[in-house]
Design a protein around this motif. Structure first.
Motif, PDB file in Angstrom:
ATOM      1  N   VAL A  58      11.183  12.354  -0.670  1.00 10.87           N
ATOM      2  CA  VAL A  58      11.689  11.020  -0.580  1.00 10.87           C
ATOM      3  C   VAL A  58      11.900  10.568   0.730  1.00 10.87           C
ATOM      4  CG1 VAL A  58      14.074  11.412   0.120  1.00 10.87           C
ATOM      5  CG2 VAL A  58      13.563  12.326  -2.434  1.00 10.87           C
ATOM      6  N   ASP A  59      10.823  11.514   1.491  1.00 11.87           N
ATOM      7  CA  ASP A  59      10.603  11.225   2.692  1.00 11.87           C
ATOM      8  C   ASP A  59       9.993   9.670   3.036  1.00 11.87           C
ATOM      9  OD1 ASP A  59      11.988  13.593   4.372  1.00 11.87           O
ATOM     10  OD2 ASP A  59      10.315  14.327   4.868  1.00 11.87           O
ATOM     11  N   ILE A  60       8.913   9.694   2.068  1.00 11.75           N
ATOM     12  CA  ILE A  60       7.718   8.498   1.845  1.00 11.75           C
ATOM     13  C   ILE A  60       8.935   6.827   1.269  1.00 11.75           C
ATOM     14  CG2 ILE A  60       6.054   8.023   0.836  1.00 11.75           C
ATOM     15  CD1 ILE A  60       4.309  11.246   0.565  1.00 11.75           C
ATOM     16  N   PHE A  61       9.729   7.714   0.192  1.00 11.40           N
ATOM     17  CA  PHE A  61      10.177   6.470  -0.112  1.00 11.40           C
ATOM     18  C   PHE A  61      11.580   6.195   1.170  1.00 11.40           C
ATOM     19  CE2 PHE A  61      14.294   5.272  -1.614  1.00 11.40           C
ATOM     20  CZ  PHE A  61      14.243   4.325  -2.062  1.00 11.40           C
ATOM     21  N   VAL A  62      11.456   7.231   2.223  1.00 15.86           N
ATOM     22  CA  VAL A  62      13.066   6.254   3.356  1.00 15.86           C
ATOM     23  C   VAL A  62      12.002   5.724   4.097  1.00 15.86           C
ATOM     24  CG1 VAL A  62      14.539   7.397   4.698  1.00 15.86           C
ATOM     25  CG2 VAL A  62      14.234   8.568   2.506  1.00 15.86           C
ATOM     26  N   GLU A 118      11.176   2.190   2.698  1.00 12.14           N
ATOM     27  CA  GLU A 118      12.366   1.213   2.290  1.00 12.14           C
ATOM     28  C   GLU A 118      12.566   0.681   3.413  1.00 12.14           C
ATOM     29  OE1 GLU A 118      14.001  -0.420   0.032  1.00 12.14           O
ATOM     30  OE2 GLU A 118      12.066   0.932  -0.923  1.00 12.14           O
ATOM     31  N   GLN A 119      12.303   1.605   5.054  1.00 15.22           N
ATOM     32  CA  GLN A 119      11.909   1.078   5.853  1.00 15.22           C
ATOM     33  C   GLN A 119      11.541   0.110   6.461  1.00 15.22           C
ATOM     34  OE1 GLN A 119      12.212   5.004   7.899  1.00 15.22           O
ATOM     35  NE2 GLN A 119      14.278   5.176   8.203  1.00 15.22           N
ATOM     36  N   ALA A 120      10.422   0.874   6.392  1.00 16.35           N
ATOM     37  CA  ALA A 120       9.506  -0.365   6.479  1.00 16.35           C
ATOM     38  C   ALA A 120       9.318  -2.238   5.745  1.00 16.35           C
ATOM     39  CB  ALA A 120       7.442   0.261   5.951  1.00 16.35           C
ATOM     40  N   ARG A 121      10.135  -1.575   4.304  1.00 12.12           N
ATOM     41  CA  ARG A 121       9.842  -3.065   3.999  1.00 12.12           C
ATOM     42  C   ARG A 121      11.368  -3.615   4.777  1.00 12.12           C
ATOM     43  NH1 ARG A 121       9.029  -3.431  -1.921  1.00 12.12           N
ATOM     44  NH2 ARG A 121       9.136  -1.297  -2.108  1.00 12.12           N
ATOM     45  N   ALA A 125       1.357  -1.122   0.419  1.00  7.07           N
ATOM     46  CA  ALA A 125       0.310   0.254  -0.390  1.00  7.07           C
ATOM     47  C   ALA A 125       1.063   0.918  -0.380  1.00  7.07           C
ATOM     48  CB  ALA A 125      -0.763   0.127   0.899  1.00  7.07           C
ATOM     49  N   MET A 126       1.569   0.621   0.890  1.00  5.66           N
ATOM     50  CA  MET A 126       3.186   2.165   0.613  1.00  5.66           C
ATOM     51  C   MET A 126       4.083   3.036  -0.381  1.00  5.66           C
ATOM     52  SD  MET A 126       4.713   2.377   4.431  1.00  5.66           S
ATOM     53  CE  MET A 126       4.528   1.129   4.778  1.00  5.66           C
ATOM     54  N   GLU A 127       3.886   1.909  -1.138  1.00 11.47           N
ATOM     55  CA  GLU A 127       4.538   1.863  -2.429  1.00 11.47           C
ATOM     56  C   GLU A 127       3.784   2.423  -3.427  1.00 11.47           C
ATOM     57  OE1 GLU A 127       7.576  -1.157  -5.273  1.00 11.47           O
ATOM     58  OE2 GLU A 127       5.338  -2.050  -4.177  1.00 11.47           O
ATOM     59  N   ALA A 128       2.290   1.672  -3.294  1.00 14.54           N
ATOM     60  CA  ALA A 128       1.674   2.867  -4.794  1.00 14.54           C
ATOM     61  C   ALA A 128       0.343   4.078  -3.979  1.00 14.54           C
ATOM     62  CB  ALA A 128       0.002   1.671  -4.450  1.00 14.54           C
ATOM     63  N   THR A 129       1.301   4.363  -2.594  1.00 16.76           N
ATOM     64  CA  THR A 129       1.281   5.942  -2.511  1.00 16.76           C
ATOM     65  C   THR A 129       2.461   6.484  -2.957  1.00 16.76           C
ATOM     66  OG1 THR A 129      -0.604   5.265  -0.370  1.00 16.76           O
ATOM     67  CG2 THR A 129       0.745   7.303  -0.258  1.00 16.76           C
ATOM     68  N   LEU A 130       3.175   5.901  -2.859  1.00 14.54           N
ATOM     69  CA  LEU A 130       4.253   6.968  -3.246  1.00 14.54           C
ATOM     70  C   LEU A 130       3.963   7.140  -4.971  1.00 14.54           C
ATOM     71  CD1 LEU A 130       7.910   7.689  -2.474  1.00 14.54           C
ATOM     72  CD2 LEU A 130       7.988   5.726  -3.455  1.00 14.54           C
ATOM     73  N   HIS A 131       4.176   6.009  -5.525  1.00 13.22           N
ATOM     74  CA  HIS A 131       4.014   5.988  -7.288  1.00 13.22           C
ATOM     75  C   HIS A 131       3.084   7.073  -7.701  1.00 13.22           C
ATOM     76  CE1 HIS A 131       5.632   1.842  -7.482  1.00 13.22           C
ATOM     77  NE2 HIS A 131       6.625   2.904  -7.388  1.00 13.22           N
TER      78      HIS A 131
END
Length: 386
Positions: A284-288, A291-294, A251-257
């Motif tokens: 970039v904050d969303i991306f970081v 990746e922390q969550a992943r 869900a976070m990945e889709a949110t970032l895209h």
């Protein structure tokens, strides 16, 4: 440690990604959630054809022998799609109880039906007064000849209104919050004395409150060792949390895209707002956070099926803390970067934030699991001095 997927895992990922991409756009999801059961039986049948309903079950029981990594792959795809089908309820939660504690006869009867999409299950364990305490069970089961009589109420049972069979926890001995004395029972959803009140949840999923008034079941309804149900539930909940973390990553990945695409197309002062450096920093904050969550999800996935209860608890608690924090940051920043449109029902990003918020609350929010992690001495336990 090798984090690369095998050829079989890549094939699974490609197949599930293609299915949800083809069948689960936002308009299709809106139509699905308005159906009486809140999900698509047609898509559920396609899940069965793809093999993901039988994925975590042993081959000898009629499943496909998949592990935690395969579950992670599927859950990430369902998270990206905001899927509404009862995969967690049937396959991960109730299915996990069957895998861990079901008798050979119970597994041989139910697993092929689950894998074939013919039977839905739900775990009826949580109660209103219990909050996040899995051992707090007030529902009772009394011996009656060779069978049992169940009495009590279960709250917020995921997809409990659509389930054909319920796995119900009930206390057979001890005090209300004792870890020992709880037994798990298979109960048909149409059993005499059982009533259900279904309702939609804030994230467009479904749940139900279950009332059991002198519901009678036979001796063959008992799952696992009598009085030892809480240990099974704890083990399955740990595995479920790892799966939910994977869904949150999707869900976070889709949110970032969605957010990056919006920044590229929305114009202000004659140019795309993505050209403004401060907004780039926000994305970039969303991306970081993603990746922390992943990373923590991968760790929890590897540890979720460990037989070391303490190490498993640390990994799951740490992942749940990170998922809660990352999901909140990603959702809030995505809404902020979208502006007013991000708050509308007609735009998808707000629905991702709702699901991320509910995932944070399920089986204990970030604060709850941070307290657990502190009690366990942190993610990396320190040795006490002799």
């Amino acid at each position: 440690m090798d984090f690369d997927l095998t050829d079989e895992q890549r094939l699974l990922k490609d197949s599930v990604d293609r299915l949800v991409a083809d069948r689960y756009d936002f308009e299709a999801r809106n139509a699905i959630r308005k159906q009486p059961e809140g999900f698509s039986r047609e898509l559920w049948a396609q899940y069965a054809e793809l093999g993901i309903l039988g994925l975590p079950f042993a081959e000898e029981d009629g499943g496909f022998g998949g592990g935690a990594v395969e579950t992670m792959i599927v859950m990430e795809a369902l998270g990206r799609a905001l899927a509404l089908e009862p995969y967690v309820a049937t396959v991960i939660l109730a299915g996990g109880v069957l895998r861990r504690a079901g008798s050979a006869a119970q597994r041989q009867e139910l697993v092929p039906q689950i894998a074939g999409g013919e039977r839905l299950l739900a775990l009826a364990h949580g109660e209103r007064q219990a909050r996040y305490n899995l051992a707090d069970v007030a529902t009772t089961a009394q011996k009656d000849g060779d069978g049992w009589v169940l009495h009590g109420t279960k709250s917020t049972v995921l997809h409990g209104d659509a389930a054909d069979t319920l796995i119900v926890s009930a206390r057979v001995s001890g005090g209300q919050q004792d870890a020992d004395g709880v037994t798990l029972f298979l109960v048909p959803a149409d059993a005499a004395g059982l009533s259900r009140r279904g309702y939609p949840t804030q994230d467009a999923q479904r749940a139900a409150d279950i009332t059991l008034a002198n519901v009678r079941v036979g001796a063959d309804a008992v799952i696992g060792a009598p009085g030892q149900g809480i240990e099974v539930v704890r083990r399955v909940v740990d595995e479920t949390i790892a799966a939910l973390c994977a869904e949150a990553v999707g869900a976070m990945e889709a949110t970032l895209h969605l957010t990056v695409d919006y920044l590229k197309t929305r114009t202000q002062f004659g140019r795309p707002i993505g050209n403004f450096q401060t907004l780039q920093h926000q994305s970039v904050d969303i991306f970081v956070a993603l990746e922390q969550a992943r990373s923590m999800t991968m760790y929890a996935t590897m540890m979720a099926r460990s037989d070391d209860a303490a190490e498993r608890a640390r990994a799951v608690a740490a992942a749940k803390v990170q998922i809660g924090r990352s999901g909140r940051l990603a959702g809030q920043k995505a809404i902020q970067l979208h502006g007013g449109v991000g708050m509308t029902q007609e735009y998808k990003v707000g629905h991702y934030f709702k699901r991320l918020t509910i995932i944070d609350l399920m089986f204990g929010d970030a604060d709850h699991h941070l307290a657990i992690l502190a009690q366990l001495g942190g993610l990396i336990a320190t040795e006490k001095a002799a």
